[in-house]
Design a protein around this motif. Sequence first.
Motif, PDB file in Angstrom:
ATOM      1  N   SER A 168       0.840  -1.199   0.000  1.00 17.07           N
ATOM      2  CA  SER A 168       0.000   0.000   0.000  1.00 17.07           C
ATOM      3  C   SER A 168       0.874   1.248   0.000  1.00 17.07           C
ATOM      4  O   SER A 168       0.587   2.221  -0.719  1.00 17.07           O
ATOM      5  CB  SER A 168      -0.913   0.000   1.228  1.00 17.07           C
ATOM      6  N   TYR A 169       1.929   1.233   0.783  1.00 19.92           N
ATOM      7  CA  TYR A 169       2.874   2.365   0.799  1.00 19.92           C
ATOM      8  C   TYR A 169       3.417   2.602  -0.609  1.00 19.92           C
ATOM      9  O   TYR A 169       3.510   3.745  -1.068  1.00 19.92           O
ATOM     10  CB  TYR A 169       4.005   2.052   1.768  1.00 19.92           C
ATOM     11  N   LYS A 170       3.751   1.525  -1.309  1.00 20.60           N
ATOM     12  CA  LYS A 170       4.305   1.635  -2.667  1.00 20.60           C
ATOM     13  C   LYS A 170       3.316   2.267  -3.635  1.00 20.60           C
ATOM     14  O   LYS A 170       3.685   3.087  -4.480  1.00 20.60           O
ATOM     15  CB  LYS A 170       4.704   0.243  -3.162  1.00 20.60           C
ATOM     16  N   TYR A 171       2.041   1.917  -3.519  1.00 24.17           N
ATOM     17  CA  TYR A 171       1.049   2.357  -4.496  1.00 24.17           C
ATOM     18  C   TYR A 171       0.339   3.655  -4.114  1.00 24.17           C
ATOM     19  O   TYR A 171      -0.504   4.144  -4.859  1.00 24.17           O
ATOM     20  CB  TYR A 171       0.038   1.240  -4.752  1.00 24.17           C
ATOM     21  N   LEU A 172       0.688   4.217  -2.965  1.00 27.09           N
ATOM     22  CA  LEU A 172       0.145   5.520  -2.579  1.00 27.09           C
ATOM     23  C   LEU A 172       0.987   6.648  -3.171  1.00 27.09           C
ATOM     24  O   LEU A 172       2.212   6.546  -3.273  1.00 27.09           O
ATOM     25  CB  LEU A 172       0.131   5.667  -1.057  1.00 27.09           C
ATOM     26  N   LYS A 173       0.333   7.746  -3.521  1.00 24.42           N
ATOM     27  CA  LYS A 173       1.048   8.949  -3.896  1.00 24.42           C
ATOM     28  C   LYS A 173       1.751   9.518  -2.661  1.00 24.42           C
ATOM     29  O   LYS A 173       1.271   9.322  -1.529  1.00 24.42           O
ATOM     30  CB  LYS A 173       0.077  10.000  -4.432  1.00 24.42           C
ATOM     31  N   PRO A 174       2.858  10.217  -2.821  1.00 24.79           N
ATOM     32  CA  PRO A 174       3.425  10.930  -1.677  1.00 24.79           C
ATOM     33  C   PRO A 174       2.365  11.853  -1.077  1.00 24.79           C
ATOM     34  O   PRO A 174       1.695  12.599  -1.783  1.00 24.79           O
ATOM     35  CB  PRO A 174       4.576  11.725  -2.304  1.00 24.79           C
ATOM     36  N   GLY A 175       2.190  11.749   0.221  1.00 28.01           N
ATOM     37  CA  GLY A 175       1.137  12.503   0.897  1.00 28.01           C
ATOM     38  C   GLY A 175      -0.181  11.766   1.003  1.00 28.01           C
ATOM     39  O   GLY A 175      -1.103  12.247   1.670  1.00 28.01           O
ATOM     40  N   GLY A 176      -0.287  10.596   0.348  1.00 26.64           N
ATOM     41  CA  GLY A 176      -1.518   9.809   0.417  1.00 26.64           C
ATOM     42  C   GLY A 176      -1.652   9.058   1.734  1.00 26.64           C
ATOM     43  O   GLY A 176      -0.677   8.898   2.488  1.00 26.64           O
ATOM     44  N   TRP A 177      -2.860   8.581   2.019  1.00 22.17           N
ATOM     45  CA  TRP A 177      -3.163   7.954   3.310  1.00 22.17           C
ATOM     46  C   TRP A 177      -3.555   6.492   3.156  1.00 22.17           C
ATOM     47  O   TRP A 177      -4.217   6.109   2.192  1.00 22.17           O
ATOM     48  CB  TRP A 177      -4.309   8.691   4.004  1.00 22.17           C
ATOM     49  N   MET A 178      -3.160   5.693   4.149  1.00 15.60           N
ATOM     50  CA  MET A 178      -3.675   4.335   4.313  1.00 15.60           C
ATOM     51  C   MET A 178      -4.404   4.272   5.648  1.00 15.60           C
ATOM     52  O   MET A 178      -4.027   4.953   6.607  1.00 15.60           O
ATOM     53  CB  MET A 178      -2.556   3.295   4.303  1.00 15.60           C
ATOM     54  N   GLU A 179      -5.475   3.469   5.687  1.00 16.95           N
ATOM     55  CA  GLU A 179      -6.251   3.321   6.921  1.00 16.95           C
ATOM     56  C   GLU A 179      -6.719   1.881   7.063  1.00 16.95           C
ATOM     57  O   GLU A 179      -7.151   1.257   6.090  1.00 16.95           O
ATOM     58  CB  GLU A 179      -7.454   4.257   6.902  1.00 16.95           C
ATOM     59  N   SER A 180      -6.628   1.346   8.287  1.00 18.34           N
ATOM     60  CA  SER A 180      -7.108  -0.006   8.587  1.00 18.34           C
ATOM     61  C   SER A 180      -8.064   0.060   9.770  1.00 18.34           C
ATOM     62  O   SER A 180      -7.742   0.654  10.810  1.00 18.34           O
ATOM     63  CB  SER A 180      -5.943  -0.947   8.913  1.00 18.34           C
ATOM     64  N   GLN A 181      -9.220  -0.546   9.609  1.00 15.42           N
ATOM     65  CA  GLN A 181     -10.226  -0.633  10.666  1.00 15.42           C
ATOM     66  C   GLN A 181     -10.368  -2.111  10.996  1.00 15.42           C
ATOM     67  O   GLN A 181     -10.902  -2.885  10.199  1.00 15.42           O
ATOM     68  CB  GLN A 181     -11.540  -0.018  10.183  1.00 15.42           C
ATOM     69  N   GLU A 182      -9.860  -2.515  12.162  1.00 13.46           N
ATOM     70  CA  GLU A 182      -9.660  -3.946  12.413  1.00 13.46           C
ATOM     71  C   GLU A 182     -10.280  -4.405  13.728  1.00 13.46           C
ATOM     72  O   GLU A 182     -10.236  -3.709  14.746  1.00 13.46           O
ATOM     73  CB  GLU A 182      -8.166  -4.263  12.400  1.00 13.46           C
ATOM     74  N   TYR A 183     -10.813  -5.602  13.692  1.00  6.72           N
ATOM     75  CA  TYR A 183     -11.495  -6.258  14.816  1.00  6.72           C
ATOM     76  C   TYR A 183     -10.475  -7.094  15.586  1.00  6.72           C
ATOM     77  O   TYR A 183      -9.793  -7.933  15.013  1.00  6.72           O
ATOM     78  CB  TYR A 183     -12.579  -7.166  14.231  1.00  6.72           C
ATOM     79  N   MET A 184     -10.351  -6.858  16.878  1.00 11.84           N
ATOM     80  CA  MET A 184      -9.466  -7.666  17.722  1.00 11.84           C
ATOM     81  C   MET A 184     -10.266  -8.820  18.294  1.00 11.84           C
ATOM     82  O   MET A 184     -11.259  -8.617  18.992  1.00 11.84           O
ATOM     83  CB  MET A 184      -8.880  -6.808  18.848  1.00 11.84           C
ATOM     84  N   SER A 185      -9.846 -10.045  17.976  1.00  8.40           N
ATOM     85  CA  SER A 185     -10.653 -11.219  18.325  1.00  8.40           C
ATOM     86  C   SER A 185     -10.624 -11.551  19.808  1.00  8.40           C
ATOM     87  O   SER A 185     -11.506 -12.254  20.307  1.00  8.40           O
ATOM     88  CB  SER A 185     -10.175 -12.432  17.523  1.00  8.40           C
ATOM     89  N   THR A 186      -9.636 -11.071  20.544  1.00  7.22           N
ATOM     90  CA  THR A 186      -9.541 -11.332  21.981  1.00  7.22           C
ATOM     91  C   THR A 186     -10.730 -10.727  22.718  1.00  7.22           C
ATOM     92  O   THR A 186     -11.202  -9.655  22.369  1.00  7.22           O
ATOM     93  CB  THR A 186      -8.239 -10.730  22.540  1.00  7.22           C
ATOM     94  N   MET A 187     -11.204 -11.426  23.747  1.00 11.93           N
ATOM     95  CA  MET A 187     -12.276 -10.880  24.588  1.00 11.93           C
ATOM     96  C   MET A 187     -11.685 -10.123  25.767  1.00 11.93           C
ATOM     97  O   MET A 187     -10.693 -10.569  26.357  1.00 11.93           O
ATOM     98  CB  MET A 187     -13.180 -12.005  25.097  1.00 11.93           C
TER      99      MET A 187
END
Length: 344
Positions: free
Chosen positions: A186-205
């Motif tokens: 994702s870093y490679k395919y982003l423009k300089p100044g572009g953003w990556m975001e991850s919204q992730e579920y933690m399986s631990t209770m």
Amino acid sequence: MSLSIPLQHESDDPSSGEAVSPRSIIEPDSDLSDSAQSDFTSTKSANQSIFDYVRENGRTYHRYQAGTYPFPNDQSEIERMDLLYEILKVLFKGKPHFAPLKHPRKAMDIGTGSGKWAIEMDSHVPQITGTDLSPIQPEWVPNNVKFVIDDANEEDWMVDPDSHDYIHTRVLLGAFQDFREIIAKSYKYLKPGGWMESQEYMSTMYCDDGTMRTDNKFAEWTKTQDQAAMSMGRPLRIANKLKRWYEQAGFVDVHEEVFKLPVNSWPKDPQFKMLGRFNETQIYDGLQAFSLQMFQKGLGWTKDEIEVYLVQVRKSLSDRTTHAYHRIYVVWGRKPTEEEIARR
């Protein structure tokens, strides 16, 4: 190869009671009783063989790169994923993203699933591509949205480096052997100044008030599933590592926000009670899907053994005297500009 169809650091101890965000502790409820248009286009143009899904244990799985994703793609699973999407939308107060996007032109949604996020982002981004192993997205979508049947692990993403303003992932635990590779690409395919975001579920209770017993069957199931996932090389506990991985990949301005999502309707607060009730439904409906391939291939269990085991797990899931929750991590970071890179 692709087929186009146009908190702080925390412990893994779930009973630690550790504060994970500035949000207040969720108060439990003392009452245990439960009270196609012209601007759309068709993308159905893929090789029909990818619609000939793999069938196992009465469920269907993706045909393209069969076996690389351990969860089903049938209608029951699509409905569960869509319910989770709506749950997270409410939990995030309607925010489709947390990264501070400024007039993005081109976005990618990795592991798009049914494509709901990509479709609902159509008014925010002129060009959106959703990638997935399964062609389960709607046939009719906005003109600026397209879906590509693709394995995100592959080197060639069919795009030029430095070409995207925003890359998004959501709930991809267990989908990859090493999610750090997805972050690096994702870093490679982003423009300089572009953003990556991850919204992730933690399986631990987790539990803040000591009401989760050591013999809780649902908590035991999460640990067993984690063991199965690790034996298959498909780790589930990635959410709490994302911020560090982003920074290691070279992202700057990396932020992390952590939300609590109750496992059932135990909270007193009406909105948390509603979210917990729907979360219980999506977990209950997904327990078989989450267990079949994982337990069979990772632990050598039979389907009958799994089904018998899940009986007590389902009962435990619905126990409102246990005030348990999952954590949802949202992490976003920016690729440095050329000037910032030059100054390093």
